[in-house]
Design a protein around this motif. Structure first.
Motif, PDB file in Angstrom:
ATOM      1  N   MET A   1       0.856  -1.199   0.000  1.00 17.51           N
ATOM      2  CA  MET A   1       0.000   0.000   0.000  1.00 17.51           C
ATOM      3  C   MET A   1       0.885   1.238   0.000  1.00 17.51           C
ATOM      4  N   VAL A   2       0.614   2.109  -0.920  1.00 18.04           N
ATOM      5  CA  VAL A   2       1.404   3.336  -1.009  1.00 18.04           C
ATOM      6  C   VAL A   2       0.740   4.415  -0.173  1.00 18.04           C
ATOM      7  N   LYS A   3       1.526   5.003   0.712  1.00 16.73           N
ATOM      8  CA  LYS A   3       0.989   6.057   1.564  1.00 16.73           C
ATOM      9  C   LYS A   3       1.420   7.409   0.997  1.00 16.73           C
ATOM     10  N   ILE A   5       2.319  11.199   0.787  1.00 15.33           N
ATOM     11  CA  ILE A   5       2.671  12.228   1.751  1.00 15.33           C
ATOM     12  C   ILE A   5       2.276  13.566   1.159  1.00 15.33           C
TER      13      ILE A   5
ATOM     14  N   GLN B   9       8.998   9.194   8.407  1.00 10.63           N
ATOM     15  CA  GLN B   9       8.229   8.201   7.671  1.00 10.63           C
ATOM     16  C   GLN B   9       9.095   7.342   6.746  1.00 10.63           C
ATOM     17  N   ARG B  12      10.094   5.097   2.661  1.00  7.47           N
ATOM     18  CA  ARG B  12       8.770   5.235   2.075  1.00  7.47           C
ATOM     19  C   ARG B  12       8.524   4.183   1.004  1.00  7.47           C
ATOM     20  N   LEU B  13       7.279   3.774   0.894  1.00  4.73           N
ATOM     21  CA  LEU B  13       6.906   2.860  -0.175  1.00  4.73           C
ATOM     22  C   LEU B  13       6.501   3.683  -1.384  1.00  4.73           C
ATOM     23  N   ARG B  14       7.144   3.441  -2.487  1.00  2.00           N
ATOM     24  CA  ARG B  14       6.826   4.175  -3.691  1.00  2.00           C
ATOM     25  C   ARG B  14       6.229   3.216  -4.714  1.00  2.00           C
ATOM     26  N   PRO B  15       5.418   3.743  -5.675  1.00  2.00           N
ATOM     27  CA  PRO B  15       4.929   2.856  -6.739  1.00  2.00           C
ATOM     28  C   PRO B  15       6.111   2.255  -7.470  1.00  2.00           C
ATOM     29  N   TYR B  17       8.179   0.963 -10.519  1.00  2.32           N
ATOM     30  CA  TYR B  17       8.242   1.184 -11.959  1.00  2.32           C
ATOM     31  C   TYR B  17       8.742  -0.080 -12.639  1.00  2.32           C
TER      32      TYR B  17
END
Lengths: 115, 135
Positions: A1-3, A5, B9, B12-15, B17
């Motif tokens: 799941m992408v949060k 910001i 945070q 971070r989780l990114r989409p 590619y």
């Protein structure tokens, strides 16, 4: 799941919605227009121009042209953003796409409204 | 202030590619449909001036209308228009599938795979029917 910001920039939600709204409009227009074509008695110059000179075809056709160009702008811009990494080249392609589509819109509207 | 909260945070989780050119032959059918949606859209964009030319010609005068008919009767032109017809219909059908996925219709894998097949069958069948009817 992408949060996501939130830092105050816009995230393309507007474009996302516009892309889908224009798609739905164009799909409906295509269906109605296809039925209009089926109802054409014959494919002749007079029948063809008569169809295009109808006020409602002009009105909804104009909206179709605008939808098409906005939709194509978002789609083609996404292609450049996905595959073209150098910023200068990308910017140039964005500008070329934008001006081409603006020109196409003008051209199409002229075709529709000079009848 | 904002920088401090951003640091907390991390990571971070990114989409993710995925390069479609590297994915290559391992692409599953829905992925194939998706990239064709893009290819067909790009093709329609590239040939938009050609289509506008034809529309312009067909609506200018009776003489230009005859010219338009001659251009369209050219076998090479017919092939190109048939390709564009498929591009339009594929983009149309695949687009409807994406819209349905957006509203969470048919998201689970078996249904998503089935709808992919439906899109291919319907768009190709319509291309064939309309193509035969026109020529």
């Amino acid at each position: 799941m992408v949060k996501p910001i939130v830092v105050g920039a816009h995230y393309g939600l507007k474009d996302w919605i516009v892309q889908r709204a224009t798609a739905i409009y164009m799909a409906l227009f295509s269906l109605v227009f296809a039925f209009c074509l089926l109802g054409l008695p014959e494919f002749s110059f007079s029948a063809w121009t008569e169809l295009f000179s109808a006020a409602c075809v002009r009105f909804f056709g104009f909206l179709f042209v605008l939808s098409l160009c906005y939709h194509a702008w978002i789609g083609v811009r996404d292609i450049w953003m996905d595959y073209v990494k150098p910023v200068g080249v990308r910017l140039a392609l964005h500008l070329i796409t934008f001006f081409l589509l603006a020109g196409y819109a003008g051209w199409a509207i002229r075709i529709l409204w000079r009848l | 202030m904002t920088e401090a909260t951003l640091d907390k945070q991390a990571p971070r989780l990114r989409p993710k590619y995925l390069n479609v050119f590297e994915l290559g032959a391992r692409l599953p059918l829905p992925g194939f449909l998706s990239i064709l949606h893009r290819v067909s859209g790009a093709g329609l964009f590239l040939l938009l001036p050609f289509l506008l030319c034809l529309l312009d010609l067909s609506l200018t005068s009776p003489a230009a209308f005859d010219d338009f008919k001659d251009v369209v009767a050219n076998p090479l032109c017919k092939l190109l228009l048939l390709g564009l017809l498929w591009a339009y219909l594929h983009h149309f059908c695949a687009g409807i599938r994406f819209l349905l996925l957006d509203v969470h219709v048919g998201v689970d894998l078996p249904k998503a795979r089935r709808s992919t097949v439906v899109v291919f069958v319907v768009s190709l069948a319509l291309t064939l029917i309309i193509g035969v009817k026109l020529w």
